[in-house]
Design an enzyme around this catalytic site. Structure first.
Site, PDB file in Angstrom:
ATOM      1  N   HIS A   1      17.176  69.171  32.905  1.00 32.82           N
ATOM      2  CA  HIS A   1      16.390  69.613  33.761  1.00 32.82           C
ATOM      3  C   HIS A   1      16.030  67.600  35.181  1.00 32.82           C
ATOM      4  CE1 HIS A   1      13.978  68.282  29.798  1.00 32.82           C
ATOM      5  NE2 HIS A   1      13.032  67.868  30.639  1.00 32.82           N
TER       6      HIS A   1
ATOM      7  N   CYS B   1      16.624  78.683  29.132  1.00 33.56           N
ATOM      8  CA  CYS B   1      17.538  79.776  29.021  1.00 33.56           C
ATOM      9  C   CYS B   1      16.269  80.563  29.074  1.00 33.56           C
ATOM     10  CB  CYS B   1      18.482  79.427  28.547  1.00 33.56           C
ATOM     11  SG  CYS B   1      19.654  78.418  28.069  1.00 33.56           S
TER      12      CYS B   1
ATOM     13  N   CYS C   1      16.424  78.226  23.262  1.00 27.87           N
ATOM     14  CA  CYS C   1      16.150  76.812  24.072  1.00 27.87           C
ATOM     15  C   CYS C   1      15.030  77.962  25.443  1.00 27.87           C
ATOM     16  CB  CYS C   1      17.859  77.095  24.722  1.00 27.87           C
ATOM     17  SG  CYS C   1      16.992  76.200  26.644  1.00 27.87           S
TER      18      CYS C   1
ATOM     19  N   HIS D   1      17.491  71.384  27.932  1.00 31.56           N
ATOM     20  CA  HIS D   1      17.785  71.681  28.509  1.00 31.56           C
ATOM     21  C   HIS D   1      18.010  70.575  29.930  1.00 31.56           C
ATOM     22  CE1 HIS D   1      19.225  75.611  30.481  1.00 31.56           C
ATOM     23  NE2 HIS D   1      19.258  74.938  31.862  1.00 31.56           N
TER      24      HIS D   1
HETATM   25  P1  AMP Z   1      11.181  66.197  29.171  1.00 29.58           P
HETATM   26  O1  AMP Z   1      10.273  65.309  28.442  1.00 29.58           O
HETATM   27  O2  AMP Z   1      11.217  65.337  30.013  1.00 29.58           O
HETATM   28  O3  AMP Z   1      12.093  66.910  27.923  1.00 29.58           O
HETATM   29  O4  AMP Z   1      10.195  67.343  29.902  1.00 29.58           O
HETATM   30  C1  AMP Z   1       9.727  69.165  29.405  1.00 29.58           C
HETATM   31  C2  AMP Z   1       9.304  68.963  30.782  1.00 29.58           C
HETATM   32  O5  AMP Z   1       9.337  70.130  30.345  1.00 29.58           O
HETATM   33  C3  AMP Z   1       7.496  68.861  29.856  1.00 29.58           C
HETATM   34  O6  AMP Z   1       7.052  67.990  30.999  1.00 29.58           O
HETATM   35  C4  AMP Z   1       6.719  69.946  30.338  1.00 29.58           C
HETATM   36  O7  AMP Z   1       5.544  69.723  30.567  1.00 29.58           O
HETATM   37  C5  AMP Z   1       7.550  71.302  30.769  1.00 29.58           C
HETATM   38  N1  AMP Z   1       7.461  72.330  29.891  1.00 29.58           N
HETATM   39  C6  AMP Z   1       7.644  72.484  28.329  1.00 29.58           C
HETATM   40  N2  AMP Z   1       7.665  73.827  28.447  1.00 29.58           N
HETATM   41  C7  AMP Z   1       7.711  74.243  29.895  1.00 29.58           C
HETATM   42  C8  AMP Z   1       6.911  75.971  30.197  1.00 29.58           C
HETATM   43  N3  AMP Z   1       6.730  77.059  29.417  1.00 29.58           N
HETATM   44  N4  AMP Z   1       6.446  75.874  31.914  1.00 29.58           N
HETATM   45  C9  AMP Z   1       7.165  74.685  32.699  1.00 29.58           C
HETATM   46  N5  AMP Z   1       7.002  73.754  32.117  1.00 29.58           N
HETATM   47  C10 AMP Z   1       6.952  73.225  30.375  1.00 29.58           C
END
Ligand code: AMP
Length: 114
Positions: free
Chosen positions: A100, A8, A5, A98
């Protein structure tokens, strides 16, 4: 902790992130692909997939998640307003499984949400 994940791994520090807030139950960091001048993700330290599973979190962790939103909004000076979004499942295009909360702000946001 859930193996494989992404979030995580971010909590553990195995993948770098720009931390903006942390407490016993939550971790918050800047989105890597910001959709607004302020785009912060707040996540519970206990792995649950999304809002549909939030009741799997202890009550204190659920409360802490929303308390963290308020603290972060204040710290980021979002007094003119902000939006909180949580994508849940395929219809919402959830890409990281996960739970958010996206905190978006720092400019006038669109009147429509979708
Ligand atoms: P969702 O599409 O609602 O699942 O949002 C996932 C979010 O995680 C997206 O806005 C991505 O830009 C963000 N994301 C993915 N990988 C990372 C990372 N390594 N660091 C920070 N944000 C990330």
């Amino acid at each position: 902790m859930m193996e494989n994940c992404l979030f995580c791994k971010i909590i553990k520090g195995d993948i770098p992130s720009t931390k903006v807030y942390e407490d016993e139950y939550c971790y918050a960091f800047r989105d890597i692909n910001p959709q607004a001048p302020v785009h912060v993700l707040v996540i519970p330290k206990i792995h649950v997939a999304n809002m549909a599973e939030i009741s799997l979190l202890p009550q204190e962790a659920q409360t802490a998640l929303f308390a963290a939103v308020k603290k972060i909004a204040e710290a980021e000076k979002l007094e003119k307003g902000f939006r909180v979004v949580s994508n849940c499942g395929p219809h919402a295009c959830q890409s990281v499984h996960h739970l958010h909360l996206h905190i978006l702000g720092g400019r006038q946001l669109a009147e429509t949400m979708v």
